[in-house]
Design a protein around this motif. Structure first.
Motif, PDB file in Angstrom:
ATOM      1  N   VAL A 166     -61.405 -24.163  19.224  1.00  0.00           N
ATOM      2  CA  VAL A 166     -60.412 -24.149  18.140  1.00  0.00           C
ATOM      3  C   VAL A 166     -61.113 -24.013  16.795  1.00  0.00           C
ATOM      4  CG1 VAL A 166     -58.706 -25.532  16.891  1.00  0.00           C
ATOM      5  CG2 VAL A 166     -58.640 -25.430  19.386  1.00  0.00           C
ATOM      6  N   ARG A 167     -62.186 -24.765  16.619  1.00  0.00           N
ATOM      7  CA  ARG A 167     -62.936 -24.697  15.361  1.00  0.00           C
ATOM      8  C   ARG A 167     -63.532 -23.307  15.163  1.00  0.00           C
ATOM      9  NH1 ARG A 167     -67.158 -29.155  15.140  1.00  0.00           N
ATOM     10  NH2 ARG A 167     -65.411 -30.383  14.358  1.00  0.00           N
ATOM     11  N   PHE A 168     -64.125 -22.755  16.213  1.00  0.00           N
ATOM     12  CA  PHE A 168     -64.775 -21.452  16.114  1.00  0.00           C
ATOM     13  C   PHE A 168     -63.777 -20.347  15.768  1.00  0.00           C
ATOM     14  CE2 PHE A 168     -65.809 -17.413  18.180  1.00  0.00           C
ATOM     15  CZ  PHE A 168     -67.020 -17.108  17.570  1.00  0.00           C
ATOM     16  N   ILE A 169     -62.664 -20.289  16.496  1.00  0.00           N
ATOM     17  CA  ILE A 169     -61.683 -19.233  16.275  1.00  0.00           C
ATOM     18  C   ILE A 169     -60.999 -19.395  14.921  1.00  0.00           C
ATOM     19  CG2 ILE A 169     -59.558 -18.182  17.125  1.00  0.00           C
ATOM     20  CD1 ILE A 169     -61.997 -17.571  18.823  1.00  0.00           C
ATOM     21  N   THR A 170     -60.727 -20.639  14.532  1.00  0.00           N
ATOM     22  CA  THR A 170     -60.116 -20.895  13.231  1.00  0.00           C
ATOM     23  C   THR A 170     -61.035 -20.412  12.112  1.00  0.00           C
ATOM     24  OG1 THR A 170     -58.918 -22.831  14.083  1.00  0.00           O
ATOM     25  CG2 THR A 170     -59.171 -22.648  11.692  1.00  0.00           C
ATOM     26  N   ASP A 171     -62.325 -20.703  12.237  1.00  0.00           N
ATOM     27  CA  ASP A 171     -63.293 -20.234  11.239  1.00  0.00           C
ATOM     28  C   ASP A 171     -63.360 -18.710  11.214  1.00  0.00           C
ATOM     29  OD1 ASP A 171     -63.947 -22.748  10.411  1.00  0.00           O
ATOM     30  OD2 ASP A 171     -65.851 -22.869  11.494  1.00  0.00           O
ATOM     31  N   PHE A 172     -63.257 -18.092  12.377  1.00  0.00           N
ATOM     32  CA  PHE A 172     -63.370 -16.639  12.473  1.00  0.00           C
ATOM     33  C   PHE A 172     -62.249 -15.948  11.690  1.00  0.00           C
ATOM     34  CE2 PHE A 172     -62.196 -12.654  14.661  1.00  0.00           C
ATOM     35  CZ  PHE A 172     -63.380 -11.945  14.502  1.00  0.00           C
ATOM     36  N   TYR A 173     -61.043 -16.499  11.781  1.00  0.00           N
ATOM     37  CA  TYR A 173     -59.901 -15.888  11.113  1.00  0.00           C
ATOM     38  C   TYR A 173     -59.715 -16.394   9.678  1.00  0.00           C
ATOM     39  CZ  TYR A 173     -58.467 -13.950  15.608  1.00  0.00           C
ATOM     40  OH  TYR A 173     -58.424 -13.244  16.787  1.00  0.00           O
ATOM     41  N   ASP A 174     -60.514 -17.364   9.280  1.00  0.00           N
ATOM     42  CA  ASP A 174     -60.404 -17.922   7.935  1.00  0.00           C
ATOM     43  C   ASP A 174     -60.930 -16.904   6.918  1.00  0.00           C
ATOM     44  OD1 ASP A 174     -60.404 -19.420   5.626  1.00  0.00           O
ATOM     45  OD2 ASP A 174     -61.212 -21.217   6.592  1.00  0.00           O
ATOM     46  N   GLU A 175     -60.084 -16.492   5.988  1.00  0.00           N
ATOM     47  CA  GLU A 175     -60.462 -15.466   5.015  1.00  0.00           C
ATOM     48  C   GLU A 175     -61.082 -16.046   3.750  1.00  0.00           C
ATOM     49  OE1 GLU A 175     -56.993 -13.146   4.311  1.00  0.00           O
ATOM     50  OE2 GLU A 175     -57.058 -12.162   6.282  1.00  0.00           O
ATOM     51  N   ARG A 176     -61.211 -17.349   3.671  1.00  0.00           N
ATOM     52  CA  ARG A 176     -61.835 -17.957   2.504  1.00  0.00           C
ATOM     53  C   ARG A 176     -63.337 -17.689   2.516  1.00  0.00           C
ATOM     54  NH1 ARG A 176     -60.378 -24.095   2.994  1.00  0.00           N
ATOM     55  NH2 ARG A 176     -60.934 -23.588   5.152  1.00  0.00           N
ATOM     56  N   SER A 177     -63.960 -17.751   1.356  1.00  0.00           N
ATOM     57  CA  SER A 177     -65.414 -17.613   1.287  1.00  0.00           C
ATOM     58  C   SER A 177     -66.055 -18.818   1.960  1.00  0.00           C
ATOM     59  CB  SER A 177     -65.870 -17.512  -0.168  1.00  0.00           C
ATOM     60  OG  SER A 177     -65.675 -18.746  -0.842  1.00  0.00           O
ATOM     61  N   GLU A 178     -67.311 -18.679   2.334  1.00  0.00           N
ATOM     62  CA  GLU A 178     -67.991 -19.745   3.078  1.00  0.00           C
ATOM     63  C   GLU A 178     -67.969 -21.072   2.317  1.00  0.00           C
ATOM     64  OE1 GLU A 178     -69.898 -20.935   6.628  1.00  0.00           O
ATOM     65  OE2 GLU A 178     -68.883 -19.072   6.059  1.00  0.00           O
ATOM     66  N   LEU A 179     -68.189 -21.046   1.021  1.00  0.00           N
ATOM     67  CA  LEU A 179     -68.277 -22.279   0.236  1.00  0.00           C
ATOM     68  C   LEU A 179     -66.919 -22.895  -0.063  1.00  0.00           C
ATOM     69  CD1 LEU A 179     -71.154 -21.440  -2.271  1.00  0.00           C
ATOM     70  CD2 LEU A 179     -71.283 -22.572  -0.038  1.00  0.00           C
ATOM     71  N   GLU A 180     -65.855 -22.229   0.332  1.00  0.00           N
ATOM     72  CA  GLU A 180     -64.518 -22.806   0.190  1.00  0.00           C
ATOM     73  C   GLU A 180     -64.095 -23.527   1.464  1.00  0.00           C
ATOM     74  OE1 GLU A 180     -62.390 -19.212  -0.802  1.00  0.00           O
ATOM     75  OE2 GLU A 180     -62.119 -19.891  -2.858  1.00  0.00           O
ATOM     76  N   ARG A 181     -64.815 -23.309   2.537  1.00  0.00           N
ATOM     77  CA  ARG A 181     -64.460 -23.887   3.833  1.00  0.00           C
ATOM     78  C   ARG A 181     -64.959 -25.329   3.944  1.00  0.00           C
ATOM     79  NH1 ARG A 181     -65.406 -18.940   8.167  1.00  0.00           N
ATOM     80  NH2 ARG A 181     -64.523 -17.272   6.876  1.00  0.00           N
TER      81      ARG A 181
END
Length: 238
Positions: A117-132
């Protein structure tokens, strides 16, 4: 992008066997292990099956997971998760269905659930890395990573920081990641997580940090001393 990643053997076969040349071609070390690595035939949802394949193949290629770990610990949980997801399941959160396997396997089941869940959620997350809420070192150009750190594929995880303070902690770490080493930042975040965990555990709530008094800090030092009384003074001072 996901479908291009799992093309060929990985997409065409729902049973991945370790004697396939696809592993060698992908640079995945099979470590002399034979037989079936994982069986996806229990999945009723084609979309979620693709997502699970993508997660496992990506982690194998990036050496975050070994074939031995998947075959020994993840094989049964993956099959059970597939059974628990209905054919109409499309959302990745469907992977978080209740644990239906035996108690002795529930820990690995929950580990697979949480990680996919964490991996796929991160994959589709369009925010920049430092916003995550989780920063992956190699996704941030210019950070200083040691040779040992590169092998572990390090990350900074802010998920355990209370929501109220999470953004301020991230802003603070942003001032450090380019000036100090990644390992130093990881160590600092450990202490910051502990700081909030201890105060919240002792009844403090959102906004406590802004009104801390001397007595609060004295109490904190006492809690640290009690928690780490078996550690040496240098460790406690950190």
């Amino acid at each position: 992008e996901i479908y291009g990643y799992i093309d060929g053997y990985w997409n065409e076969n729902d049973v991945w066997t370790l004697d396939s040349e696809a592993f060698k071609s992908a640079g995945i070390d099979t470590q002399g292990i034979k037989g079936t690595l994982v069986d996806f035939r229990s999945f009723h949802s084609e979309q979620l099956k693709e997502e699970m394949k993508f997660y496992l193949l990506h982690e194998l290629k990036e050496k975050r997971l070994s074939v031995r770990t998947i075959r020994s610990n993840y094989k049964t949980p993956v099959a059970e998760i597939g059974k628990n997801c209905s054919a109409n399941s499309f959302d990745v959160l469907s992977f978080s269905s209740p644990v239906l396997v035996g108690k002795e396997k529930s820990l690995f089941y929950e580990t697979v659930q949480r990680n996919v869940v964490r991996f796929i959620t991160d994959f589709y997350d369009e925010r920049s890395e430092l916003e995550r809420d989780r920063w992956h070192a190699r996704m941030i150009p210019g950070v200083k990573i040691s040779a040992a750190g590169k092998r572990t594929i390090p990350s900074l995880n802010f998920e355990e920081i209370p929501d109220y303070y999470r953004e301020s902690v991230k802003r603070y770490l942003k001032t450090l990641i380019y000036r100090r080493s990644w390992s130093f930042c990881c160590e600092i975040l450990i202490y910051i997580r502990y700081f909030y965990k201890v105060f919240y555990a002792h009844g403090y709530g959102d906004g406590f940090q802004e009104i801390l008094s001397r007595s609060d800090i004295e109490s904190y030092l006492q809690w640290v001393s009690e928690d780490y009384e078996k550690n040496n003074a240098t460790f406690r001072s950190k």
